[in-house]
Scaffold this active site. Structure first.
Site, PDB file in Angstrom:
ATOM      1  CE1 TYR A 206      -4.712  -0.962  -4.798  1.00 35.76           C
ATOM      2  CE2 TYR A 206      -5.268  -3.314  -4.901  1.00 35.76           C
ATOM      3  CZ  TYR A 206      -4.834  -2.142  -4.180  1.00 35.76           C
ATOM      4  OH  TYR A 206      -4.966  -2.342  -2.698  1.00 35.76           O
TER       5      TYR A 206
ATOM      6  CB  VAL B 261      -0.013  -6.073   4.075  1.00 40.94           C
ATOM      7  CG1 VAL B 261      -1.374  -5.234   4.527  1.00 40.94           C
ATOM      8  CG2 VAL B 261      -0.196  -6.055   2.744  1.00 40.94           C
TER       9      VAL B 261
ATOM     10  CB  SER C 273      -0.810  -0.042   1.261  1.00 45.55           C
ATOM     11  OG  SER C 273      -1.921  -0.781   1.137  1.00 45.55           O
TER      12      SER C 273
ATOM     13  CE1 TYR D  66      -5.099   1.583   4.010  1.00 45.69           C
ATOM     14  CE2 TYR D  66      -3.263   0.603   5.467  1.00 45.69           C
ATOM     15  CZ  TYR D  66      -3.686   0.990   4.272  1.00 45.69           C
ATOM     16  OH  TYR D  66      -3.223   0.713   3.133  1.00 45.69           O
TER      17      TYR D  66
ATOM     18  CE  LYS E  56      -4.385   0.935  -1.416  1.00 42.87           C
ATOM     19  NZ  LYS E  56      -3.773  -0.006  -0.887  1.00 42.87           N
TER      20      LYS E  56
HETATM   21  O1  DON Z   1      -4.855  -4.790  -1.863  1.00 40.57           O
HETATM   22  C1  DON Z   1      -4.271  -5.205  -0.954  1.00 40.57           C
HETATM   23  O2  DON Z   1      -5.169  -5.626   0.078  1.00 40.57           O
HETATM   24  C2  DON Z   1      -2.978  -5.047  -0.906  1.00 40.57           C
HETATM   25  N1  DON Z   1      -2.291  -5.154  -2.141  1.00 40.57           N
HETATM   26  C3  DON Z   1      -2.313  -3.772   0.038  1.00 40.57           C
HETATM   27  C4  DON Z   1      -2.871  -3.583   1.162  1.00 40.57           C
HETATM   28  C5  DON Z   1      -2.045  -2.949   2.315  1.00 40.57           C
HETATM   29  O3  DON Z   1      -0.718  -2.908   2.120  1.00 40.57           O
HETATM   30  C6  DON Z   1      -2.836  -2.181   3.196  1.00 40.57           C
HETATM   31  N2  DON Z   1      -1.656  -1.853   4.119  1.00 40.57           N
HETATM   32  N3  DON Z   1      -1.289  -1.836   5.245  1.00 40.57           N
END
Ligand code: DON
Length: 304
Positions: A189, A258, A64, A240, A67
């Site tokens: 994405y 993540v 993420s 978040y 993003k």
């Molecule tokens: O879309 C997802 O779930 C992952 N590609 C990214 C989620 C993420 O890194 C949330 N962060 N803490």
């Protein structure tokens, strides 16, 4: 400028001693193989001086954190029109939450939750000739590092298990807030999330948000008001439903992923990246958060 080396050495030693390192993400199968004992940290100050310790040179999946980079590229391309498609309020919900999206007619709360990044991906696809390649070149350009790449295995792994992202994308599409088809948008994405970087590479990329839109080579990527807006969104939405906690403990704009990475910055002063793959219950790196709390508390350097 401050010598950060002693404090980051201390941080790495403390991290190695911690017995509860959190839990490595396993909902993307390819991420579950990572050694939870890895820990890296790198700081780049506004004079271009780098301080590093631990596994700072090892690449991991930025997830993420990407993003912020897709937001930055889309914002620099279409300007304020972007805010017609995505909001700027913290969601107070997990990164993959769906019900707010339905209640708010397919306009995601902000660009740093999954739904928001999916809309940003759609904007980039509509505005770029060769979206995946152009986006990667943008990131490589900021870092002045052509070795930065996608991890095809991670992108593929997430495509196979990204059911909630499919649900979000179809919901957004049903409200008319996606121009391109869901498969194309999610392929972009998932690739953007799969980018691999080390802490040393991350601080070079995020240098632009610390240094008024200019990279280490002094090329300009964002106007000053745009940097202000992106940093504000990182502060209020970068973690978040733990954004308040991160502001409270650390006091810097930042973004987590993540894959266990966190990057944060003090405008005009320094940019820092940590990597520790174990996550807390909210999906943010457990030891990364502790490390950054120690860094800003011990040095007295935060936006507050
Ligand atoms: O879309 C997802 O779930 C992952 N590609 C990214 C989620 C993420 O890194 C949330 N962060 N803490």
């Amino acid at each position: 400028m401050k010598d950060f080396q002693p404090i980051i050495k201390k941080i790495v030693n403390e991290a190695k001693r911690q017995t509860d390192k959190g839990k490595v993400a396993n909902y993307i199968p390819e991420l579950s193989n990572i050694d939870p004992n890895k820990f890296g940290i790198c700081i780049l100050d506004n004079n271009g001086v780098e301080y590093k310790a631990g596994d700072s040179n090892e690449q991991f999946s930025i997830q993420s954190i990407s993003k912020v980079l897709s937001l930055s590229m889309a914002f620099s391309m279409i300007g304020e029109d972007l805010w017609k498609r995505v909001g700027v309020e913290p969601s107070g919900d997990p990164f993959n939450h769906l019900s707010l999206l339905e209640m708010e007619n397919g306009i995601p709360r902000n660009p740093l939750i999954n739904a928001g990044a999916i809309v940003i991906s759609d904007i980039l696809i509509s505005n770029l000739k060769d979206p995946k390649s152009d986006f990667l070149k943008y990131v490589q350009g900021i870092a002045n590092d052509p070795s930065i790449s996608y991890d095809e295995k991670v992108a593929e792994s997430e495509k196979r298990t990204g059911f909630r992202n499919y649900a979000a994308a179809y919901l957004i599409k049903s409200f008319g807030n996606l121009e391109n088809d869901v498969e194309t948008v999610l392929d972009f994405y998932f690739h953007s999330c799969s980018i691999k970087m080390s802490c040393e590479q991350l601080v070079k990329v995020f240098y632009i948000f610390m240094n008024r839109g200019n990279c280490l080579q002094n090329n300009n990527y964002l106007k000053l008001p745009q940097v202000k807006r992106i940093n504000a969104i990182m502060l209020s939405c970068g973690f978040y439903d733990e954004a308040g906690e991160f502001a409270f403990e650390v006091g810097l704009p930042g973004k987590s992923g993540v894959g266990g990475g966190i990057v944060a910055l003090l405008p005009n002063t320094f940019c820092v990246a940590t990597w520790s793959p174990g996550l807390n219950k909210k999906g943010n790196s457990k030891l990364g958060m502790l490390a950054l709390e120690k860094l800003t508390t011990d040095t007295g350097l935060s936006i507050f």
